[in-house]
Design a protein around this motif. Structure first.
Motif, PDB file in Angstrom:
ATOM      1  N   LYS A  77     -34.114  47.128 -52.476  1.00 40.91           N
ATOM      2  CA  LYS A  77     -35.193  46.633 -51.621  1.00 40.91           C
ATOM      3  C   LYS A  77     -35.954  45.501 -52.305  1.00 40.91           C
ATOM      4  CE  LYS A  77     -39.712  48.066 -49.874  1.00 40.91           C
ATOM      5  NZ  LYS A  77     -40.665  49.197 -49.712  1.00 40.91           N
ATOM      6  N   ASP A  78     -36.373  45.737 -53.543  1.00 41.93           N
ATOM      7  CA  ASP A  78     -37.143  44.716 -54.267  1.00 41.93           C
ATOM      8  C   ASP A  78     -36.321  43.464 -54.488  1.00 41.93           C
ATOM      9  OD1 ASP A  78     -39.236  46.449 -54.361  1.00 41.93           O
ATOM     10  OD2 ASP A  78     -38.935  47.057 -56.441  1.00 41.93           O
ATOM     11  N   TYR A  79     -35.055  43.638 -54.837  1.00 41.87           N
ATOM     12  CA  TYR A  79     -34.190  42.484 -55.099  1.00 41.87           C
ATOM     13  C   TYR A  79     -34.060  41.610 -53.856  1.00 41.87           C
ATOM     14  CZ  TYR A  79     -30.103  39.663 -56.155  1.00 41.87           C
ATOM     15  OH  TYR A  79     -29.242  38.601 -56.341  1.00 41.87           O
ATOM     16  N   LEU A  80     -33.794  42.227 -52.725  1.00 45.82           N
ATOM     17  CA  LEU A  80     -33.602  41.464 -51.487  1.00 45.82           C
ATOM     18  C   LEU A  80     -34.880  40.733 -51.069  1.00 45.82           C
ATOM     19  CD1 LEU A  80     -31.413  43.954 -49.428  1.00 45.82           C
ATOM     20  CD2 LEU A  80     -30.685  41.781 -50.414  1.00 45.82           C
ATOM     21  N   PHE A  81     -36.025  41.386 -51.231  1.00 45.44           N
ATOM     22  CA  PHE A  81     -37.277  40.739 -50.864  1.00 45.44           C
ATOM     23  C   PHE A  81     -37.621  39.591 -51.806  1.00 45.44           C
ATOM     24  CE2 PHE A  81     -38.272  44.390 -48.100  1.00 45.44           C
ATOM     25  CZ  PHE A  81     -38.734  43.700 -46.991  1.00 45.44           C
ATOM     26  N   ILE A  82     -37.286  39.735 -53.079  1.00 45.09           N
ATOM     27  CA  ILE A  82     -37.535  38.649 -54.037  1.00 45.09           C
ATOM     28  C   ILE A  82     -36.667  37.443 -53.692  1.00 45.09           C
ATOM     29  CG2 ILE A  82     -37.197  37.940 -56.441  1.00 45.09           C
ATOM     30  CD1 ILE A  82     -38.058  40.784 -57.238  1.00 45.09           C
ATOM     31  N   VAL A  83     -35.397  37.678 -53.386  1.00 47.44           N
ATOM     32  CA  VAL A  83     -34.500  36.583 -53.005  1.00 47.44           C
ATOM     33  C   VAL A  83     -35.015  35.908 -51.737  1.00 47.44           C
ATOM     34  CG1 VAL A  83     -32.181  35.991 -52.212  1.00 47.44           C
ATOM     35  CG2 VAL A  83     -32.468  37.596 -54.105  1.00 47.44           C
ATOM     36  N   ALA A  84     -35.417  36.723 -50.757  1.00 49.13           N
ATOM     37  CA  ALA A  84     -35.936  36.173 -49.498  1.00 49.13           C
ATOM     38  C   ALA A  84     -37.201  35.354 -49.746  1.00 49.13           C
ATOM     39  CB  ALA A  84     -36.216  37.306 -48.514  1.00 49.13           C
ATOM     40  N   LYS A  85     -38.086  35.859 -50.607  1.00 46.39           N
ATOM     41  CA  LYS A  85     -39.325  35.136 -50.921  1.00 46.39           C
ATOM     42  C   LYS A  85     -39.017  33.792 -51.560  1.00 46.39           C
ATOM     43  CE  LYS A  85     -41.577  35.996 -54.659  1.00 46.39           C
ATOM     44  NZ  LYS A  85     -42.407  36.625 -55.715  1.00 46.39           N
ATOM     45  N   ASN A  86     -38.120  33.784 -52.535  1.00 49.48           N
ATOM     46  CA  ASN A  86     -37.794  32.537 -53.234  1.00 49.48           C
ATOM     47  C   ASN A  86     -37.162  31.514 -52.295  1.00 49.48           C
ATOM     48  OD1 ASN A  86     -38.794  33.522 -55.637  1.00 49.48           O
ATOM     49  ND2 ASN A  86     -36.811  34.248 -56.368  1.00 49.48           N
ATOM     50  N   LEU A  87     -36.266  31.965 -51.434  1.00 47.02           N
ATOM     51  CA  LEU A  87     -35.630  31.050 -50.482  1.00 47.02           C
ATOM     52  C   LEU A  87     -36.644  30.508 -49.474  1.00 47.02           C
ATOM     53  CD1 LEU A  87     -32.260  32.934 -49.834  1.00 47.02           C
ATOM     54  CD2 LEU A  87     -32.549  30.748 -51.003  1.00 47.02           C
ATOM     55  N   THR A  88     -37.589  31.344 -49.073  1.00 48.05           N
ATOM     56  CA  THR A  88     -38.624  30.897 -48.138  1.00 48.05           C
ATOM     57  C   THR A  88     -39.529  29.862 -48.791  1.00 48.05           C
ATOM     58  OG1 THR A  88     -38.590  33.052 -47.019  1.00 48.05           O
ATOM     59  CG2 THR A  88     -40.524  31.657 -46.647  1.00 48.05           C
ATOM     60  N   LEU A  89     -39.919  30.104 -50.039  1.00 52.10           N
ATOM     61  CA  LEU A  89     -40.736  29.138 -50.765  1.00 52.10           C
ATOM     62  C   LEU A  89     -40.000  27.819 -50.948  1.00 52.10           C
ATOM     63  CD1 LEU A  89     -42.328  31.436 -53.501  1.00 52.10           C
ATOM     64  CD2 LEU A  89     -43.495  30.362 -51.577  1.00 52.10           C
ATOM     65  N   ASP A  90     -38.700  27.892 -51.264  1.00 55.18           N
ATOM     66  CA  ASP A  90     -37.893  26.682 -51.404  1.00 55.18           C
ATOM     67  C   ASP A  90     -37.846  25.905 -50.096  1.00 55.18           C
ATOM     68  OD1 ASP A  90     -37.391  27.191 -54.045  1.00 55.18           O
ATOM     69  OD2 ASP A  90     -35.391  28.033 -53.722  1.00 55.18           O
ATOM     70  N   HIS A  91     -37.750  26.641 -48.994  1.00 53.53           N
ATOM     71  CA  HIS A  91     -37.723  25.996 -47.670  1.00 53.53           C
ATOM     72  C   HIS A  91     -39.019  25.230 -47.435  1.00 53.53           C
ATOM     73  CE1 HIS A  91     -37.599  25.436 -43.338  1.00 53.53           C
ATOM     74  NE2 HIS A  91     -38.759  26.077 -43.259  1.00 53.53           N
ATOM     75  N   PHE A  92     -40.171  25.863 -47.688  1.00 56.00           N
ATOM     76  CA  PHE A  92     -41.449  25.201 -47.475  1.00 56.00           C
ATOM     77  C   PHE A  92     -41.622  24.011 -48.414  1.00 56.00           C
ATOM     78  CE2 PHE A  92     -42.984  29.309 -45.554  1.00 56.00           C
ATOM     79  CZ  PHE A  92     -43.235  28.777 -44.302  1.00 56.00           C
ATOM     80  N   LYS A  93     -41.140  24.149 -49.626  1.00 58.51           N
ATOM     81  CA  LYS A  93     -41.230  23.046 -50.581  1.00 58.51           C
ATOM     82  C   LYS A  93     -40.424  21.852 -50.088  1.00 58.51           C
ATOM     83  CE  LYS A  93     -40.203  21.806 -55.378  1.00 58.51           C
ATOM     84  NZ  LYS A  93     -39.586  22.241 -56.652  1.00 58.51           N
ATOM     85  N   LYS A  94     -39.214  22.114 -49.606  1.00 56.64           N
ATOM     86  CA  LYS A  94     -38.357  21.038 -49.121  1.00 56.64           C
ATOM     87  C   LYS A  94     -38.972  20.353 -47.911  1.00 56.64           C
ATOM     88  CE  LYS A  94     -33.688  20.126 -47.401  1.00 56.64           C
ATOM     89  NZ  LYS A  94     -32.372  20.721 -47.043  1.00 56.64           N
ATOM     90  N   VAL A  95     -39.514  21.148 -46.987  1.00 60.18           N
ATOM     91  CA  VAL A  95     -40.141  20.577 -45.794  1.00 60.18           C
ATOM     92  C   VAL A  95     -41.324  19.701 -46.178  1.00 60.18           C
ATOM     93  CG1 VAL A  95     -41.499  21.133 -43.733  1.00 60.18           C
ATOM     94  CG2 VAL A  95     -39.394  22.395 -44.210  1.00 60.18           C
ATOM     95  N   THR A  96     -42.118  20.172 -47.147  1.00 59.50           N
ATOM     96  CA  THR A  96     -43.283  19.402 -47.586  1.00 59.50           C
ATOM     97  C   THR A  96     -42.870  18.093 -48.225  1.00 59.50           C
ATOM     98  OG1 THR A  96     -44.543  21.434 -47.947  1.00 59.50           O
ATOM     99  CG2 THR A  96     -45.343  19.445 -49.042  1.00 59.50           C
ATOM    100  N   LEU A  97     -41.849  18.138 -49.068  1.00 60.35           N
ATOM    101  CA  LEU A  97     -41.357  16.927 -49.715  1.00 60.35           C
ATOM    102  C   LEU A  97     -40.853  15.917 -48.695  1.00 60.35           C
ATOM    103  CD1 LEU A  97     -39.399  18.427 -52.748  1.00 60.35           C
ATOM    104  CD2 LEU A  97     -41.342  16.883 -52.889  1.00 60.35           C
ATOM    105  N   GLU A  98     -40.056  16.399 -47.747  1.00 65.67           N
ATOM    106  CA  GLU A  98     -39.474  15.489 -46.752  1.00 65.67           C
ATOM    107  C   GLU A  98     -40.548  14.900 -45.849  1.00 65.67           C
ATOM    108  OE1 GLU A  98     -36.487  17.689 -44.711  1.00 65.67           O
ATOM    109  OE2 GLU A  98     -35.116  17.711 -46.424  1.00 65.67           O
TER     110      GLU A  98
END
Length: 204
Positions: A77-98
């Motif tokens: 459970k913790d592993y999957l949520f951590i991966v999901a959190k990191n991917l979501t943060l990466d998504h927002f970072k990419k959108v902000t940069l673009e």
């Protein structure tokens, strides 16, 4: 169907052990038991079902690709949520940069460059734009240069290149798309922004 928060420790360990050795049935079982909760968590922040589905897909691709490294994972459970959190943060970072990058493109040509950092950024941008134009097919590159550097009209370009105005329009549409895609794929070489700071209580 079990939910993510109802996975007991024994089942968690058993599924992880099977996943580590590449058992596809174990992977499928993990997916069907957990994807709904992961989707809901991601969806709570991206607010777009298509983006959420894509991010969830990336979570499980990452899970499968990294399966041999999961031997010491204690909580699925913790592993999957951590991966999901990191991917979501990466998504927002990419959108902000673009958004920041392309929002500034139209201003760069007319704004005076004042600070040293801005001058360096302008130089890097100019190099990147030159590379983008340089990779265009010959006719697209010529049309791009004629309209952007010599500021010729479609009619003048058509005469100079001995093609129709419709063909000029098509060359320019293709060249603009190619240049934009090139700049977009190399955005991190021009702009460096601090990591997007987002508190995601849902994931904690």
């Amino acid at each position: 169907m079990l939910q993510l928060d109802k996975l007991n420790a024994d089942e968690n360990n058993s599924l992880l052990e099977q996943l580590v050795i590449g058992n596809e049935d174990a992977f499928n079982q993990i997916y069907y038991q957990t994807n709904k909760n992961i989707y809901n968590a991601v969806m709570a922040y991206v607010k777009n079902k298509h983006i959420a589905m894509e991010l969830v897909q990336q979570v499980y691709i990452k899970l499968w690709n990294n399966r041999e490294k999961l031997k010491n994972v204690r909580s699925l459970k913790d592993y999957l949520f951590i991966v999901a959190k990191n991917l979501t943060l990466d998504h927002f970072k990419k959108v902000t940069l673009e958004t920041t990058f392309f929002g500034e493109l139209s201003l760069r040509e007319n704004e005076p460059v004042s600070t040293i950092d801005e001058k360096i950024e302008q130089i890097e941008y100019d190099k990147l734009l030159m590379n983008a134009v340089g990779q265009l097919p010959p006719q697209q590159r010529e049309a791009w240069l004629l309209i952007n550097e010599q500021e010729l009209s479609y009619a003048e370009i058509a005469i100079k290149m001995n093609i129709s105005k419709l063909t000029v329009k098509r060359h320019l549409e293709l060249s603009r798309k190619s240049v934009r895609d090139y700049l977009k794929s190399h955005i991190y070489t021009v702009i460096t922004l601090p990591f997007l700071s987002i508190l995601i209580i849902f994931f904690s």
